[in-house]
Design an enzyme around this catalytic site. Structure first.
Site, PDB file in Angstrom:
ATOM      1  N   ARG A  13     -30.792  16.776 -66.524  1.00  0.00           N
ATOM      2  CA  ARG A  13     -30.468  18.138 -66.069  1.00  0.00           C
ATOM      3  C   ARG A  13     -29.518  18.194 -64.875  1.00  0.00           C
ATOM      4  NH1 ARG A  13     -35.884  20.997 -65.115  1.00  0.00           N
ATOM      5  NH2 ARG A  13     -36.823  18.941 -65.337  1.00  0.00           N
ATOM      6  N   GLY A  34     -38.644   7.981 -56.956  1.00  0.00           N
ATOM      7  CA  GLY A  34     -37.333   7.933 -56.301  1.00  0.00           C
ATOM      8  C   GLY A  34     -36.657   9.273 -56.193  1.00  0.00           C
ATOM      9  N   SER A  65       6.548  21.711 -22.352  1.00  0.00           N
ATOM     10  CA  SER A  65       6.271  22.120 -23.731  1.00  0.00           C
ATOM     11  C   SER A  65       7.237  21.470 -24.700  1.00  0.00           C
ATOM     12  CB  SER A  65       6.389  23.630 -23.856  1.00  0.00           C
ATOM     13  OG  SER A  65       5.402  24.229 -23.059  1.00  0.00           O
ATOM     14  N   GLY A  77     -41.597   5.487 -70.656  1.00  0.00           N
ATOM     15  CA  GLY A  77     -42.640   6.237 -69.956  1.00  0.00           C
ATOM     16  C   GLY A  77     -42.995   5.621 -68.609  1.00  0.00           C
TER      17      GLY A  77
END
Ligand code: UD1
Ligand code: MG
Length: 456
Positions: A8, A101, A406, A78
């Site tokens: 998923r 996990g 500058s 399983g």
């Protein structure tokens, strides 16, 4: 257990390597196991095994810890089948604690309580009451005593009404676990070897089964989808925010605060909304962080103020901000920026691999790269160091009390000596003498008889 696919997530990345708080899910679980001082940590891998093992080896090395042991489960038949793979490497004495996990927020104290309940004798299950227990294994009791875990797909209507569920965490005497695993079958609705079937074996063998409740639901929530990942991320961030606020840190909004690493704070620290902290960040006393700052791998000393939208990225070299310094808004400090006390860095100023001594200022639109800046230097708006000649990086030295006007370019390697002034718009590629004004630009001319072109 880290062999599952995580369908998923719809991602090419192994599920347990998706990140929460900047760390892979599995890393959270490993760090928690570390806190329990486990004698051994064994990781069951399957889907994405090379990536998962690679990550864990490298992260253990980086932390100066031995890598965990790995066993592979291929194919995945399983949870019971997963744990069966561990049998050859599991010592007979001691307690096996089974972790998931993909359940990152489990607390060490909760697991310690589970291990204590096992006590080397009992089968201890971490359970939780759920308003909607659909999909989970139900805890079936007779009186108070736990009799079995029945998987949702195998459960009767009456069993499905039970709201106490197994969370996926158990602590079990290793020798007993081995014996029970040998008895598993896959004669069930899913045709899988269920780890949860060992509960029935324990009861049959007269071994006491105890249920230990989880502290809070988020501790046992797993990540199966991007939505669940985001929800747990928020829960994790809120947990960190709470801890910091308990220490006295003032967060404008704990719901808009993210630490993807470690944040250490002194006293009277204030952090405005939408700030992200990554890697190792230390904030001294009275530090104020404005809204929308991203700060990674940096040390910010007492009384410094980081204003809105500042980006600090220390990476390996780190960034240091001195006492009372004022940085931002819209400033960028890159690796190796070392700002002394009372330095001012203003908007759209970038500093990389450069040190600035006490009281130096670069307040507007400037770049300082590979530069040593002395005390009280004033570095003008729009001025830059040309530190890269296309092949090599070169250093610029700006000694104390220099005033750079500058829009100057300091072409490295070059030194502007103590107390010197550089006229605006100068391109400086030769060292200057102390205390002098140096101007390196075309003289101003006015053409008296010049006429603007006219449209034909
Ligand atoms: C399992 C429990 C269920 C419990 C639920 C809690 C079993 C049979 N059921 O359900 O009672 O309520 O967890 O979340 O144990 N994994 C492997 N190899 C496999 C199968 C799974 O490593 O062959 C790993 C998965 O990656 C995951 C964990 O084991 O980390 C749990 O698997 P998952 O399929 O999510 O659990 P469920 O079967 O739904
Ligand atoms: Mg399953």
């Amino acid at each position: 257990m880290a062999a599952g696919k995580g369908t998923r997530m719809k991602s090419r990345t192994a599920k347990v390597l998706h990140r929460l708080g900047g760390r892979p899910l599995i890393q959270h679980v490993m760090d928690t196991a570390q806190a329990l001082r486990a004698r051994r940590t064994i990781v069951i891998t399957g889907h994405g095994a090379d990536d998962v093992e690679g990550w864990l080896r490298q992260s253990a090395q980086a932390a100066g810890r031995p890598a965990p042991d790995f066993v592979r489960q291929e194919p995945q038949l399983g949870t019971g089948h997963a744990v069966q793979q561990v049998v050859p490497v599991l010592p007979d004495d001691g307690i096996a604690l089974i972790l998931n996990g993909d359940v990152p927020l489990i607390r060490a104290e909760t697991l310690q309580a589970l291990v204590d309940k096992c006590g080397g004798q009992r089968l201890a299950l971490l359970t939780v009451e759920m308003a909607n227990p659909a999909g989970y294994g139900r805890i079936v009791r007779k009186g108070d005593a736990v009799q079995a875990i029945v998987e949702h797909k195998d459960a009767s209507e009456a069993q499905r009404a039970l709201r106490e569920v197994y969370t996926g965490f158990m602590a079990v005497p290793s020798a007993k676990l081995k014996a029970w695993l040998a008895r598993l079958t896959n004669d069930n609705a899913q045709g899988e070897f269920y780890l949860t079937d060992i509960v029935g074996f324990a009861v049959a063998d007269g071994c006491e089964v105890v249920a230990s409740p989880a502290g809070e639901q988020v501790e046992v929530d797993g990540v199966n989808s991007p939505l669940q990942l985001a929800e747990l991320e928020r829960a994790y961030q809120l947990r960190q925010a709470r801890t910091l606020m308990e220490q006295g840190v003032r967060l404008a909004d704990p719901a808009r605060f993210d630490v993807r690493g470690t944040l250490h704070c002194g006293q009277d620290v204030e952090i405005d909304v939408n700030c992200v902290f990554e890697g190792q960040v230390t904030l001294g006393n009275n530090v104020r962080i404005g809204p929308n700052c991203v700060i990674a791998n940096a040390r910010i000393a007492d009384n410094a103020c980081i204003q809105a939208f500042t980006h600090i990225e220390g990476e390996k070299a780190g960034v240091e901000v001195g006492e009372g310094a004022l940085v931002g808004p819209f400033a960028r400090l890159r690796p190796g920026a070392q700002l002394g006390p009372d330095v001012h860095i203003g908007n759209f100023v970038e500093v990389k691999n450069s040190s600035m001594a006490r009281g130096a200022k670069a307040n507007h639109l400037a770049y300082l790269g590979d530069t040593t800046v002395g005390e009280r230097v004033n570095y003008g708006a729009g001025s830059i160091t040309a530190n890269y000649d296309g092949a090599n990086k070169n250093r610029t030295v700006i000694e104390a009390d220099v005033h750079v006007g500058s829009n100057c370019v300091l072409v490295a390697p070059v030194t502007v000596a103590k107390g010197g002034t550089i006229g605006a718009g100068s391109v400086i590629n030769k060292n200057t003498e102390p205390g002098v004004l140096t101007v390196a630009r075309a003289r101003q001319v006015s053409l008296m008889n010049w006429a603007r072109p006219k449209k034909k």
